[in-house]
Enzyme design. Structure first.
Site, PDB file in Angstrom:
ATOM      1  N   GLY A   1      -8.438  -6.539   5.596  1.00  0.00           N
ATOM      2  CA  GLY A   1      -9.502  -6.196   6.538  1.00  0.00           C
ATOM      3  C   GLY A   1      -9.935  -7.686   8.008  1.00  0.00           C
ATOM      4  O   GLY A   1     -10.272  -7.664   9.234  1.00  0.00           O
TER       5      GLY A   1
ATOM      6  N   CYS B   1       0.515  -1.706  -0.195  1.00  0.00           N
ATOM      7  CA  CYS B   1       0.027  -0.178  -0.552  1.00  0.00           C
ATOM      8  C   CYS B   1       0.861   1.275  -0.393  1.00  0.00           C
ATOM      9  O   CYS B   1       0.033   2.730   0.082  1.00  0.00           O
ATOM     10  CB  CYS B   1      -0.652   0.080   1.441  1.00  0.00           C
ATOM     11  SG  CYS B   1      -0.368   0.429   2.657  1.00  0.00           S
ATOM     12  N   ASN B   2       1.860   1.308   0.510  1.00  0.00           N
ATOM     13  CA  ASN B   2       3.184   2.471   0.194  1.00  0.00           C
ATOM     14  C   ASN B   2       4.072   2.433  -0.128  1.00  0.00           C
ATOM     15  O   ASN B   2       4.904   3.037  -0.026  1.00  0.00           O
ATOM     16  CB  ASN B   2       3.113   3.443   1.483  1.00  0.00           C
ATOM     17  CG  ASN B   2       3.429   1.699   2.735  1.00  0.00           C
ATOM     18  OD1 ASN B   2       4.583   0.884   2.689  1.00  0.00           O
ATOM     19  ND2 ASN B   2       2.977   2.259   3.691  1.00  0.00           N
TER      20      ASN B   2
ATOM     21  N   SER C   1       9.551   2.122   6.608  1.00  0.00           N
ATOM     22  CA  SER C   1       7.666   1.790   6.472  1.00  0.00           C
ATOM     23  C   SER C   1       7.057   3.007   6.849  1.00  0.00           C
ATOM     24  O   SER C   1       8.120   4.084   7.940  1.00  0.00           O
ATOM     25  CB  SER C   1       7.220   0.587   7.681  1.00  0.00           C
ATOM     26  OG  SER C   1       7.260  -0.788   7.314  1.00  0.00           O
TER      27      SER C   1
END
Length: 374
Positions: free
Chosen positions: A211, A50-51, A109
């Site tokens: 999730g 995601c990054n 991170s």
């Protein structure tokens, strides 16, 4: 040593650019094959989270390797190489190994110390191995990185102090509810979170690992009991499985508007390439606060909802500013481990590199001796 890293991350690129370069799981093998067919690349694997999006390769020559990888990333993004190049970083040889170990240790991170990156790196290695694009160089580099990451998390306080992106996002949610309610709480942070989150209706969109992590973290925050949670997913079976674990219920994505209308917290983390929640799916709140956590890349939720009354959107751009959640001492301890392990790794690689030469010299010496004895 010919290890090369070409990539971009939250350090160098905004979320919209990261979204455009992100490699969907179903496309990863095809992308690896395209990169592997390049004459400059003998081994390759890719890490897409995601990054960060990073390509790790064993290359014959530095400049052609950088050019070939940059061209593929630019094509995926639908951008020119020069345009994307403004966001790319390149590490080679020792610097590439150092970067890989720092990534695996959580030191690079968005939330320093988060451990989810280890699983993501393990998956990247497994996919590359399955696609037959990982050989000896990336095998040894990956195995070293995974081992070092585990060591950092087990021997320092970085794992306990560092929070996952999910934990940080939920902390933001607690703050948003507290501010909306004018809540003043003098107890421990855990008690405060439990008091604020207990009884909230939660809608989780996406039943994948993120999730599930969000649901597990919420359960922990409220004291381990069942949640008032609804899980929506394209696959009904996966939605029902996660809902059962969390003590909630499952629903289809067709019901997303109705479920959001009754929600206090919306968490979305699917692998979709387009928006999953449109602004039109969020009805006026009539004074009821809705905290929205968009943890997906590409983003799942229309950013226009941030302008709606009583709606608080927390996405990766918001989380970017959270910074490190560990002390300087813990970071220094983790950095020292990485430095020690990096030296050992480089020494091993150097020994492997000179071994053929030493063997050849010994064989030649033996021939000379044998010749003299004849």
């Amino acid at each position: 040593m010919s290890l090369l890293v070409v990539g971009l991350s939250h350090h160098t690129a905004p979320v919209p650019v990261l979204e455009r370069v992100s490699i969907p799981a179903e496309s990863m093998t095809k992308v690896l094959d395209e990169l592997h067919r390049s004459e400059s690349i003998s081994e390759v694997m890719a890490l897409s989270t995601c990054n960060r999006i990073e390509v790790y390769a064993d290359v014959a020559r530095f400049h052609p390797g950088v050019v070939d990888i940059s061209a593929v990333l630019a094509r995926l993004a639908g951008m020119g190489v020069n345009e994307l190049g403004e966001h790319l970083y390149v590490h080679f040889a020792e610097a590439a190994a150092d970067h890989l170990l720092r990534v695996a240790s959580g030191l690079d991170s968005m939330v320093v110390g988060e451990s989810q990156i280890l699983g993501q790196l393990r998956t990247a290695y497994a996919v590359g191995t399955e696609a037959s694009t990982v050989g000896r160089v990336l095998h040894e580099a990956s195995q070293t990185a995974l081992r070092v990451g585990k060591r950092v998390h087990s021997e320092t306080g970085i794992d306990r102090a560092g929070a996952s992106v999910v934990s940080v996002a939920l902390n933001h949610a607690v703050e948003a509810f507290a501010a909306a309610d004018g809540c003043v709480f003098d107890g421990e942070p855990a008690q405060r979170a439990a008091e604020i989150l207990t009884g909230k209706r939660i809608v989780i969109v996406g039943a994948g690992s993120m999730g599930a992590l969000a649901g597990a973290t919420l359960q922990r925050l409220v004291g381990g009991g069942d949640l008032d949670v609804v899980v929506l997913n394209r696959s009904p079976e996966r939605a029902e499985r996660l809902a059962g674990i969390l003590g909630g219920r499952a629903a289809t994505l067709n019901a997303i508007g109705a479920e959001i209308a009754d929600a206090d917290i919306l968490i979305s983390s699917t692998g979709a390439t387009g928006l999953v929640v449109e602004a039109s799916d969020v009805a006026p709140r009539a004074g009821r606060t809705l905290v929205v956590l968009d943890l997906a890349l590409p983003r799942d939720i229309d950013p226009a909802i941030a302008s709606m009354a009583e709606v608080h959107l927390i996405d990766l751009e918001v989380l970017r500013s959270s910074g490190a959640m560990v002390s300087d001492a813990e970071i220094e301890a983790a950095t020292a481990i990485v430095a020690t392990e990096l030296r050992a790794y480089l020494e091993h690689q150097q020994a492997l590199a000179v071994a053929p030469t030493v063997t050849a010299l010994r064989a030649r010496a033996a021939q000379v001796v044998d010749g003299e004895l004849l």
